[in-house]
Motif scaffolding. Sequence first.
Motif, mmCIF file in Angstrom:
data_model
loop_
_atom_site.group_PDB
_atom_site.id
_atom_site.type_symbol
_atom_site.label_atom_id
_atom_site.label_comp_id
_atom_site.label_asym_id
_atom_site.label_seq_id
_atom_site.Cartn_x
_atom_site.Cartn_y
_atom_site.Cartn_z
ATOM 1 N N ASN A 51 0.838 -1.200 0.000
ATOM 2 C CA ASN A 51 0.000 0.000 0.000
ATOM 3 C C ASN A 51 0.871 1.247 0.000
ATOM 4 O O ASN A 51 0.596 2.211 -0.722
ATOM 5 C CB ASN A 51 -0.909 -0.031 1.237
ATOM 6 N N MET A 54 2.386 1.853 -3.516
ATOM 7 C CA MET A 54 1.390 2.331 -4.489
ATOM 8 C C MET A 54 0.898 3.732 -4.138
ATOM 9 O O MET A 54 0.723 4.574 -5.019
ATOM 10 C CB MET A 54 0.220 1.352 -4.562
ATOM 11 N N ALA A 55 0.667 3.973 -2.846
ATOM 12 C CA ALA A 55 0.240 5.319 -2.437
ATOM 13 C C ALA A 55 1.347 6.319 -2.771
ATOM 14 O O ALA A 55 1.076 7.446 -3.209
ATOM 15 C CB ALA A 55 -0.089 5.350 -0.949
ATOM 16 N N GLY A 58 0.949 7.201 -6.256
ATOM 17 C CA GLY A 58 -0.168 8.143 -6.408
ATOM 18 C C GLY A 58 0.264 9.552 -6.026
ATOM 19 O O GLY A 58 -0.060 10.533 -6.699
ATOM 20 N N LEU A 59 1.029 9.665 -4.946
ATOM 21 C CA LEU A 59 1.552 10.970 -4.520
ATOM 22 C C LEU A 59 2.455 11.562 -5.606
ATOM 23 O O LEU A 59 2.365 12.754 -5.918
ATOM 24 C CB LEU A 59 2.348 10.811 -3.217
ATOM 25 N N CYS A 62 0.997 13.368 -8.444
ATOM 26 C CA CYS A 62 0.545 14.737 -8.139
ATOM 27 C C CYS A 62 1.723 15.679 -7.904
ATOM 28 O O CYS A 62 1.542 16.774 -7.356
ATOM 29 C CB CYS A 62 -0.342 14.720 -6.894
ATOM 30 N N LYS A 64 4.443 15.113 -5.954
ATOM 31 C CA LYS A 64 5.214 14.907 -4.721
ATOM 32 C C LYS A 64 6.442 14.037 -5.031
ATOM 33 O O LYS A 64 6.456 13.300 -6.025
ATOM 34 C CB LYS A 64 4.359 14.218 -3.659
ATOM 35 N N ARG B 116 -4.857 -2.643 -7.017
ATOM 36 C CA ARG B 116 -3.858 -1.574 -6.957
ATOM 37 C C ARG B 116 -4.461 -0.165 -6.960
ATOM 38 O O ARG B 116 -3.852 0.783 -6.477
ATOM 39 C CB ARG B 116 -2.850 -1.728 -8.093
ATOM 40 N N SER B 119 -4.988 1.949 -3.480
ATOM 41 C CA SER B 119 -3.773 2.496 -2.859
ATOM 42 C C SER B 119 -3.264 3.703 -3.633
ATOM 43 O O SER B 119 -2.846 4.705 -3.042
ATOM 44 C CB SER B 119 -2.676 1.424 -2.807
ATOM 45 N N PHE B 120 -3.281 3.603 -4.948
ATOM 46 C CA PHE B 120 -2.842 4.725 -5.786
ATOM 47 C C PHE B 120 -3.732 5.944 -5.503
ATOM 48 O O PHE B 120 -3.249 7.074 -5.382
ATOM 49 C CB PHE B 120 -2.928 4.311 -7.263
ATOM 50 N N ILE B 122 -5.251 6.615 -2.772
ATOM 51 C CA ILE B 122 -4.914 7.146 -1.444
ATOM 52 C C ILE B 122 -3.773 8.161 -1.556
ATOM 53 O O ILE B 122 -3.796 9.225 -0.938
ATOM 54 C CB ILE B 122 -4.550 5.991 -0.480
ATOM 55 N N GLY B 123 -2.789 7.822 -2.400
ATOM 56 C CA GLY B 123 -1.683 8.764 -2.623
ATOM 57 C C GLY B 123 -2.195 10.095 -3.153
ATOM 58 O O GLY B 123 -1.784 11.170 -2.700
ATOM 59 N N ILE B 124 -3.113 10.030 -4.113
ATOM 60 C CA ILE B 124 -3.659 11.265 -4.693
ATOM 61 C C ILE B 124 -4.475 12.029 -3.633
ATOM 62 O O ILE B 124 -4.374 13.255 -3.512
ATOM 63 C CB ILE B 124 -4.544 10.943 -5.915
ATOM 64 N N ILE B 126 -4.098 12.010 -0.416
ATOM 65 C CA ILE B 126 -3.180 12.644 0.546
ATOM 66 C C ILE B 126 -2.540 13.878 -0.089
ATOM 67 O O ILE B 126 -2.433 14.940 0.545
ATOM 68 C CB ILE B 126 -2.097 11.653 1.034
ATOM 69 N N ALA B 127 -2.115 13.737 -1.349
ATOM 70 C CA ALA B 127 -1.476 14.881 -2.035
ATOM 71 C C ALA B 127 -2.440 16.062 -2.094
ATOM 72 O O ALA B 127 -2.051 17.211 -1.826
ATOM 73 C CB ALA B 127 -1.044 14.472 -3.441
ATOM 74 N N ASN B 128 -3.697 15.809 -2.421
ATOM 75 C CA ASN B 128 -4.683 16.905 -2.466
ATOM 76 C C ASN B 128 -4.839 17.572 -1.106
ATOM 77 O O ASN B 128 -4.974 18.785 -1.001
ATOM 78 C CB ASN B 128 -6.037 16.380 -2.945
ATOM 79 N N GLU B 153 -5.311 -3.541 2.834
ATOM 80 C CA GLU B 153 -4.304 -2.594 3.336
ATOM 81 C C GLU B 153 -4.793 -1.178 3.048
ATOM 82 O O GLU B 153 -4.679 -0.266 3.873
ATOM 83 C CB GLU B 153 -2.956 -2.792 2.628
ATOM 84 N N ALA B 154 -5.347 -1.004 1.851
ATOM 85 C CA ALA B 154 -5.784 0.329 1.426
ATOM 86 C C ALA B 154 -7.038 0.770 2.192
ATOM 87 O O ALA B 154 -7.148 1.933 2.587
ATOM 88 C CB ALA B 154 -6.047 0.327 -0.081
ATOM 89 N N SER B 157 -5.978 1.908 5.483
ATOM 90 C CA SER B 157 -5.209 3.142 5.374
ATOM 91 C C SER B 157 -6.129 4.350 5.136
ATOM 92 O O SER B 157 -5.999 5.387 5.796
ATOM 93 C CB SER B 157 -4.216 2.976 4.217
ATOM 94 N N ARG B 161 -6.770 7.319 7.916
ATOM 95 C CA ARG B 161 -6.400 8.708 7.598
ATOM 96 C C ARG B 161 -7.619 9.618 7.374
ATOM 97 O O ARG B 161 -7.449 10.782 7.021
ATOM 98 C CB ARG B 161 -5.500 8.733 6.354
#
Lengths: 307, 275
Positions: A51, A54-55, A58-59, A62, A64, B116, B119-120, B122-124, B126-128, B153-154, B157, B161
């Motif tokens: 996770n 992959m997260a 994703g960051l 954007c 990061k 997948r 999780s990807f 989640i990254g976006i 968090i970035a936002n 897991e995602a 998470s 958060r």
Amino acid sequence: MRNAYLKTLYKLAKEDKNVLSLISDNGLIVYDDFKNDFPEQLLNFGMSENNMVMAGCGLASCGKIPFIYTISAFLAFRSFEFIRVDACVNNLNVKIVGIGSGVSYGYLGPTHHSTEDIGVLRVLPNLTIFSPSTPLMAQKVTEQAYKIKGPVYIRLGTNNEKEFYSENYNDNIKKLNNIIDGKDFYIISTGSIAYDAFKACQKLNENGYNIGFIDANCLKPFDSETLINLSKNCKNFIIIEEHNIISGLSSIVSDVIAENGLNCKVYKIGLNDVFAKGYGNHNQVKKQNGLDYDNIYLKIKNILENK
Amino acid sequence: MDLKQLAKEIRKDIFKTAYNGGSGHLGGAFSCVEILVSLYFSVLKYDKNNPLWKYRDKVIFSKGHGCLALYSVLNKIGYISKEQLNSYCKLNSNVGGEPKYMELDGVEATTGSLGRGLSFSIGIAIANKLDKIDSKIYTILGDGECQEGTVWEAVMSAGHRRLDNLTVILDYNKLQAMGNIDEILNLGDIKKSWESFGFFVYEVDGHNIDKLIEVLKDNLNNKIEKPRLIIANTIKGKGISIMENQPIWHYRLPSEKELDIFLNELEMTKEELFL
């Protein structure tokens, strides 16, 4: 090496708020400064490496710049598909930082060893691979990783690696470093074991031999040019690696030699298609597997005497 | 715009594209048509002339194999041309059987190998949050996909958060490649399990556009500080009688004999199929 990495990361995070530190419940205390000073830039994902990777991607999509850090075995092996697809297929700007190169986690055994990580990761297109040998090199590759716009893997030693570079070092970190000039034989090494190889080389030269020492901090892209130039005068290369000799530095060097028809002999000192045996501190486990300073010295001497 | 009519046209496009491309996961594409139509034509914030607009909402199409539905919708909003759509699964095309990031406008993540997308996302999300960008992330998740451990897991998470800018839409058609999910590896009580990890959960008929829009709008106005799950109850292969609820249509094209049924029920001619 770890401290050098963390100091550099701290500096990068201070200068650029897009630099993020992603961790997976690994690094109690050592991240305290980072956590206190840049709490928003530290993301602990708990024990979910996949996770986290992959997260992180994703960051990165954007803008990061995540430095994704945990034990290298859990990144290279457990998260391989996600490094492959999310980081490398997408060619995203993520830094995968594996701590515990080779058998650094000596007390914990093969689940925590990373003795095949270079092998599995070097086959991934778009990925740069750094394997620093000393604290200064850990700093340099971390700085370089930040500058590269794409996925990078950094393989770090866990313990208090000694320095053999001058603090004025300012060469291209992607090139092979010719530390000791030699004649008929050159040792090439990488990672924390390079210090033992370097000391063995010095000792052998004190005893009348004339062998060179090359330190490789960047394994992909590999500096073939320097190797090809060296091969004009030197036809014997002894590779010393804390990794399976299949697919690691030995294989990288062999590829260059075969592909360019260099007519050189490659001697491989590393783990010969086995998992490392035994438990103990880093040096004890290296010794148990024939990879500590004394063994390296004797193995090289044996090669030289039987040539 | 008549969205029901649009959904009909999209099913025609999906079938036509798959048939001419010689490949396609029809069942899973047909089951999420109304979900995508409702999203793209009611709540999603995007710039038709600038697919990379910084403040756009993003759709992460985690169930990548259903991508023909996504491609067809992206064609309707002008991100993918007819020519691109017609090049689906051809040698020199960038329109593949699974979506690839940055290859096509509107495709925000490479998906296909399952488990997948969340999780990807989640990254976006968090970035936002870090950048204080008030845009939403919608993850289209398959139900069979929830058998992948990474999904959990995602889920943990996102819940932990409190990513309230993230909405997961579960295309809950109850089938996977080889049969009923309940018989192969059942997902337990989806509502309860996701709620227990911190999600706010809606449930809706995934083929009723009016209801879907109602839920999506309610979700948009919902100020609860939690990620959201919309369980969209759907039918795999929706719209073609011989395909509905039949596992065999996970990854298969009709035979000559079956083709007439598809054409009849989609209300299209053979000529239209090859136009």
